[in-house]
Design a protein around this motif. Structure first.
Motif, PDB file in Angstrom:
ATOM      1  N   SER A 188      -2.437   6.032   6.253  1.00 50.87           N
ATOM      2  CA  SER A 188      -2.609   7.210   5.406  1.00 50.87           C
ATOM      3  C   SER A 188      -2.787   8.443   6.280  1.00 50.87           C
ATOM      4  CB  SER A 188      -3.825   7.038   4.483  1.00 50.87           C
ATOM      5  OG  SER A 188      -4.995   6.818   5.254  1.00 50.87           O
TER       6      SER A 188
ATOM      7  N   THR B 112       0.845  -1.204   0.000  1.00 50.60           N
ATOM      8  CA  THR B 112       0.000   0.000   0.000  1.00 50.60           C
ATOM      9  C   THR B 112       0.873   1.245   0.000  1.00 50.60           C
ATOM     10  OG1 THR B 112      -1.765  -1.157   1.193  1.00 50.60           O
ATOM     11  CG2 THR B 112      -1.787   1.250   1.246  1.00 50.60           C
ATOM     12  N   ASN B 113       1.874   1.254   0.843  1.00 54.74           N
ATOM     13  CA  ASN B 113       2.799   2.387   0.931  1.00 54.74           C
ATOM     14  C   ASN B 113       4.163   1.968   0.386  1.00 54.74           C
ATOM     15  OD1 ASN B 113       1.573   4.812   2.398  1.00 54.74           O
ATOM     16  ND2 ASN B 113       0.935   3.109   3.708  1.00 54.74           N
TER      17      ASN B 113
ATOM     18  N   GLY C 194      -0.879   5.283   0.042  1.00 51.39           N
ATOM     19  CA  GLY C 194      -1.449   5.850   1.266  1.00 51.39           C
ATOM     20  C   GLY C 194      -1.819   7.310   1.148  1.00 51.39           C
TER      21      GLY C 194
ATOM     22  N   GLY D  83       5.743   2.481   5.005  1.00 52.62           N
ATOM     23  CA  GLY D  83       5.605   1.046   4.768  1.00 52.62           C
ATOM     24  C   GLY D  83       6.643   0.198   5.451  1.00 52.62           C
TER      25      GLY D  83
ATOM     26  N   ASP E 214       2.528   5.669  -4.012  1.00 48.73           N
ATOM     27  CA  ASP E 214       2.104   6.375  -2.801  1.00 48.73           C
ATOM     28  C   ASP E 214       0.635   6.060  -2.563  1.00 48.73           C
ATOM     29  OD1 ASP E 214       1.754   8.061  -0.657  1.00 48.73           O
ATOM     30  OD2 ASP E 214       1.660   9.894  -1.865  1.00 48.73           O
TER      31      ASP E 214
ATOM     32  N   TRP F 228       0.377  10.043   0.876  1.00 45.50           N
ATOM     33  CA  TRP F 228       1.225  10.920   1.674  1.00 45.50           C
ATOM     34  C   TRP F 228       1.779  12.095   0.873  1.00 45.50           C
ATOM     35  CZ3 TRP F 228       1.397  10.604   6.815  1.00 45.50           C
ATOM     36  CH2 TRP F 228       0.955   9.425   7.407  1.00 45.50           C
TER      37      TRP F 228
ATOM     38  N   SER G 165       6.181   7.684   1.744  1.00 46.51           N
ATOM     39  CA  SER G 165       5.265   6.546   1.699  1.00 46.51           C
ATOM     40  C   SER G 165       6.014   5.231   1.911  1.00 46.51           C
ATOM     41  CB  SER G 165       4.530   6.510   0.358  1.00 46.51           C
ATOM     42  OG  SER G 165       3.560   5.498   0.332  1.00 46.51           O
TER      43      SER G 165
END
Length: 527
Positions: A483, A82-83, A246, A258, A244, A248, A254
């Motif tokens: 996030s 995700t990040n 999330g 993670g 990125d 950010w 990001s």
């Protein structure tokens, strides 16, 4: 320093405290040091110097303690995907492995100097400046213990989600993931893990060795299936895609957010230290076992993460899978077989279950050691080892009780449970930073270090520095949510709970604990 003087000093300072080493009838330094409960002569010397009595049976050997540490560590990539995306999770994991090796080498050296179940709080007491050693070791003891206690329901929660994920793979409309069902699953796995730690405690080293072999063979089985049956993305995409997800606003930030997942996989190396009083020739074996376990787990974990990134397909589809577990969806996509996915996921469930057993074992030993030094309420009960059992049975019961109480929060809200669990990373990281920082300060001041049979030598200072830098980054980002501007349900409440615990421990120390807590250094015998 003569031990009799220590005894006299402790009696004056703590009139209501019975110090384990001094008042034990079967532990008399003047009558010679005789190995007990599977100890070697070096184990006896180490326990003698630290003023501790050998109460637990030393059943662990090199291979079994390597298995203990490796199975505790695991690999997962969903949060990192995700990040950071595939490129982010791979390169961040490389950095985490290097930093973790420096951290574990630093911890291993301290474990060679003082191989005790107390771990970090004991090392702080021995290595910190005299002016702060007692209160700092007390606070570190509380944080390390809370980090482990909150890790127990977290480990059981992982096992629970794997089981639920298999059910949802078969029937995505199945009603198996409500809060009360998840909570009962967690409690069930906790009770099973505690039962193993009580009734099969003598078989734990054998089990760790067996499941280490299962872990390695399972790794190759997963690797072969994914490489031969999955579609593969091009290398340039896998290693060069950063995202990125999330939100950010910065890919680099990001990726650092993670870091939490790969870092979580390498936390808990002190588990081996907490079992050191059950390890034969701990001062020599434990540091090597910790470093080799982390090196091989890092190698296996990195290659598996790279494999998953090559075979994952559409990341959004996998992350949004009805199973809630990306690895289950990736296996199903690769095999196209429900039966095949069940067999492979069952291996993960079994290893996760053994991991929960391992966490319970390490937590109970940390708790028992801290109670032995009068750092907890009801210390006399928690620190008692029943004759003939050779395990900290009372500490295991208390570990179960606290784990069940934390898990019960999930009946009302998973936000409350996740808030408590989020404390684990930060609390453990702080305890590592405090203990490594103390040994680094001694090096900076050119103060003599304790004798040890596993030494970093001239590389000690730079390795300590690298470990501290790595842990500082991990500590900061352990408080970040997935996030920015999250809803209350998605907020990482770890920072609030961490500050509360530190303040509560400090106030409690000033008000009462300083009167009865026996700092480990007070019992140390100069040699």
């Amino acid at each position: 320093m003569d031990l009799a003087k220590v005894s006299s000093m402790d009696t004056k300072l703590y009139p209501n405290v019975e110090t384990t080493a001094v008042h034990s009838p079967d532990f008399n330094y003047d009558n010679g040091l005789q190995p007990q409960k599977g100890s070697t002569h070096n184990d006896v010397l180490d326990m003698s110097r630290m003023g501790k009595r050998q109460e637990l049976q030393r059943n662990f050997r090199f291979l079994s303690i390597v298995g203990f540490i490796m199975i505790l560590q695991s690999s997962a990539a969903s949060y990192g995907l995700t990040n950071g995306g595939t490129g982010g999770v791979i390169w961040v994991t490389v950095g985490v492995i290097l930093g973790a090796l420096c951290m574990i080498a630093s911890i291993g050296e301290m474990a060679s100097m003082a191989p005790t179940a107390g771990g970090q709080y004991h090392w702080v007491s021995e290595f910190a400046p005299k002016s702060v050693e007692k209160p700092l070791s007390y606070i570190v003891g509380w944080l390390a213990l809370l980090g482990w206690v909150t890790g127990c329901p977290s480990a059981a929660q992982l096992t629970s989600t794997l089981v639920q994920g298999l059910v949802l793979l078969k029937n995505e409309n199945a009603n198996v993931a409500t809060l009360w069902q998840t909570t009962l699953f967690i409690m069930l796995f906790l009770i099973i893990s505690v039962a193993f730690n009580i009734f099969l405690a003598g078989k734990l080293p054998l089990a760790e060795g067996i499941f280490l072999i299962v872990h390695i063979f399972g790794y190759f089985a997963f690797l072969i299936v994914l490489w031969t049956m999955s579609d593969h993305a091009p290398a340039s995409q896998v290693f060069g895609t950063f995202s990125d997800g999330g939100g950010w606003g910065n890919v680099g930030l990001s990726c650092l957010v993670g870091i939490t997942t790969p870092l979580w996989c390498f936390l808990g190396p002190d588990a081996g230290a907490h079992m050191s009083e059950e390890l034969k020739d701990a001062g020599r074996v434990l540091p090597s076992a910790m470093v080799w376990a982390t090196f091989f787990n890092g190698l296996l974990g990195l290659t598996m993460i790279i494999t998953l990134c090559f075979c994952i397909g559409n990341i959004d589809d996998v992350l949004e899978s009805s199973t809630g577990i990306p690895i289950i969806q990736v296996l199903y996509n690769a095999t196209g077989s429900f039966a095949g996915t069940v067999i492979m996921t069952t291996v993960l469930i079994v290893l996760s279950m053994v991991g929960t057993i391992t966490v319970i074992a390490a937590t109970s030993r940390q708790m028992w050691a801290f109670a032995r030094d009068k750092g907890l309420p009801f210390s006399s009960y928690i620190g008692y080892v029943r004759p003939g059992w050779d395990i900290p049975l009372n500490a295991i019961f208390v570990t179960l009780l606290l784990s069940l109480l934390i898990s019960a929060l999930n009946f009302g809200s998973d936000v409350a449970l996740n808030a408590i669990i989020s404390l684990s990373n930060a609390a453990l990281i702080f305890s590592y930073m405090a203990s490594i920082g103390c040994i680094r300060l001694k090096r900076f001041r050119n103060e003599p270090l304790l004798p040890r049979r596993w030494s970093l030598g001239k590389f000690g200072a730079p390795i300590n520095d690298a470990a501290m830098a790595f842990l500082a980054v991990g500590f900061v980002f352990s408080f970040f949510p997935i996030s920015p501007l999250p809803a209350p349900a998605d907020m990482n409440w770890g920072i609030a709970i961490f500050v509360f615990v530190v303040l509560a421990a400090t106030v409690n120390y000033v008000v009462s604990a300083r009167k009865h807590y026996v700092a480990p250094v007070a019992l140390v015998k100069d040699q």
